[in-house]
Design an enzyme around this catalytic site. Structure first.
Site, PDB file in Angstrom:
ATOM      1  CB  THR A 171     -15.017 -13.998   2.733  1.00  0.00           C
ATOM      2  OG1 THR A 171     -15.334 -12.892   3.578  1.00  0.00           O
ATOM      3  CG2 THR A 171     -13.937 -13.586   1.752  1.00  0.00           C
ATOM      4  CE  LYS A 220     -15.369  -9.782   2.340  1.00  0.00           C
ATOM      5  NZ  LYS A 220     -14.554 -10.092   3.592  1.00  0.00           N
ATOM      6  CB  THR A 268     -13.259  -2.671   9.154  1.00  0.00           C
ATOM      7  OG1 THR A 268     -14.272  -1.675   9.287  1.00  0.00           O
ATOM      8  CG2 THR A 268     -12.137  -2.368  10.106  1.00  0.00           C
ATOM      9  CD  GLU A 281     -17.483 -13.622  10.678  1.00  0.00           C
ATOM     10  OE1 GLU A 281     -16.876 -13.881   9.633  1.00  0.00           O
ATOM     11  OE2 GLU A 281     -16.936 -13.559  11.792  1.00  0.00           O
ATOM     12  CG  ASN A 288     -14.949 -15.832  13.359  1.00  0.00           C
ATOM     13  OD1 ASN A 288     -14.236 -15.409  12.466  1.00  0.00           O
ATOM     14  ND2 ASN A 288     -16.097 -15.246  13.686  1.00  0.00           N
ATOM     15  CB  SER A 327     -12.672 -26.495   9.618  1.00  0.00           C
ATOM     16  OG  SER A 327     -12.110 -26.094  10.836  1.00  0.00           O
TER      17      SER A 327
END
Length: 404
Positions: A158, A184, A195, A276, A399, A404
């Site tokens: 993702t 992933k 997680t 991230e 995030n 969006s």
């Protein structure tokens, strides 16, 4: 998306696992122009073990898999995974979607319904357009290949910036046993199971109960020791499958357990390295705690502190923030026995700044891309290690724009 600066040089060369094939396809679940579904098919008799998120808002695929693990071991097995939509918090629609996918896979592949495992990852709260996936099952079945594990690692991504794979081989009584795993995970990573999505395959011969015991134990030493942002996903799934194709019985074999541990730890570290916005990989080592449980509390408190993580991102040797995180952890602590290290540099000792502390040396150490923060509680024999990353502006950007 720019690849994480902490990424491995390349995806590893992965061995073919007897009794295992893969295929991927672009079903358009959310992403355009990329494969977003993978189907793995496993030989009859494959032992399947799993561990799952403890979230109280677990996704429909997780609940379905939990019911099936440890059940009927007859017949082939299949694992279907989609990215882009978590099929979580979707009510009856989520349950119906899982049932439709499981039934379609079973019909297409002749795998028993009780042996079809599904996973979904992505946006929470949006109904899964499962018909887009079922429309691709014939293609997925036809295109099965024993060499497509790399494609599978790509399809389940993702917000990941690189596919994650790890492998190990051992010799048992002169025969080769292979292990290969993919994962992933990038955000919503906290230790309350795995997680993330993780799939580990081996051609070893081992019973389901034994495999389950080993995987559960190793999970607590690997995936339950990483955190990116302290948030636990609704969809976390780790499935380990042993096809038995090698004919080598590894029950009670310590070398096999160690090799599996190495693969799981490698994948766990890769998830942190792809945190991230991450720019630094951080090991938190705690010693001298009242017990191992307290050591873990302290390590997680440090690893999850936004103030610690942003200081690391800013390459600021602000060890006072570590003191703060120890104090709020809930673990037994004595200020005057506490010592803190940044790498080999002792910054605080016996509850006070170290006599030979050098701000320049500590600041220089913080410029490294891999850091170790060591804390000795000075109380008992408890030890614990947690792996994490820094918190940068990149995390906010990813995030804030996720839907969006």
């Amino acid at each position: 998306m720019q690849v994480s600066p902490l990424a491995p040089d390349r995806f590893p060369d992965m061995p073919e696992i007897g009794g295992l094939t893969f295929a991927t396809t672009a079903a358009g679940v959310r992403y355009a122009g990329r494969d977003d579904v993978m189907l793995a098919i496993l030989a009859p008799g494959t032992a399947v073990a799993g561990v799952f998120t403890r979230s109280a808002t677990r996704a429909a695929p997780v609940l379905d898999c939990q019911q099936k693990i440890g059940g009927d071991a007859n017949g082939s097995a299949a694992i279907l995974v989609n990215s882009g939509n978590a099929n979580a918090f979707t009510g009856k629609n989520g349950t119906d979607a899982v049932a439709a996918l499981v039934t379609a896979v079973a019909t297409e592949t002749d795998v028993p319904l009780s042996r079809v495992f599904t996973s979904s990852t992505g946006v929470i709260g949006e109904p899964l357009a499962h018909d887009r996936i079922t429309a691709k099952l014939a293609e997925l079945h036809t295109n099965q290949s024993s060499t497509a594990i790399g494609d599978a690692a790509q399809a389940i991504m993702t917000t990941d910036t690189f596919p994650k794979g790890a492998t190990a081989t051992i010799m048992v009584d002169g025969k080769l046993v292979k292990i290969a795993g993919i994962a992933k995970g990038s955000g919503m990573i906290a230790p309350d199971m795995a997680t993330m999505l993780v799939y580990i395959f081996t051609d070893a011969l081992i019973g389901q109960e034994t495999l389950q015991s080993i995987v559960s134990k190793l999970n607590d030493k690997t995936f339950n020791c990483i955190t990116v942002d302290s948030d636990t996903s609704t969809s976390d799934t780790l499935i380990a499958a042993a096809t038995g194709a090698s004919g080598v019985d590894v029950s009670g074999n310590q070398d096999f357990e160690e090799a599996l541990h190495d693969v799981m730890r490698d994948l766990a570290h890769q998830v942190v390295r792809d945190g991230e916005g991450a720019s630094k990989f951080v090991t938190i080592d705690v010693t001298g705690a009242a017990d191992n449980t307290d050591a873990r509390k302290v390590a997680l408190s440090i690893a999850n502190s936004p103030l610690v993580k942003t200081a690391i991102a800013g390459e600021d040797a602000n060890w006072g923030r570590v003191v703060m995180a120890v104090g709020k952890s809930g673990a037994v602590a004595d200020r005057d026995r506490l010592s803190i290290r940044f790498g080999d540099i002792t910054v605080a000792q016996n509850g006070w700044r170290a006599p030979d502390y050098s701000e320049a040396a500590a600041s220089d150490y913080m410029t490294n891309s891999e850091l170790v923060i060591g804390v000795d509680m000075g109380i008992g024999d408890g030890v614990g290690t947690v792996w994490t990353c820094d918190l940068t502006h990149g995390y906010i950007s990813i995030n804030a724009d996720y839907r969006s």
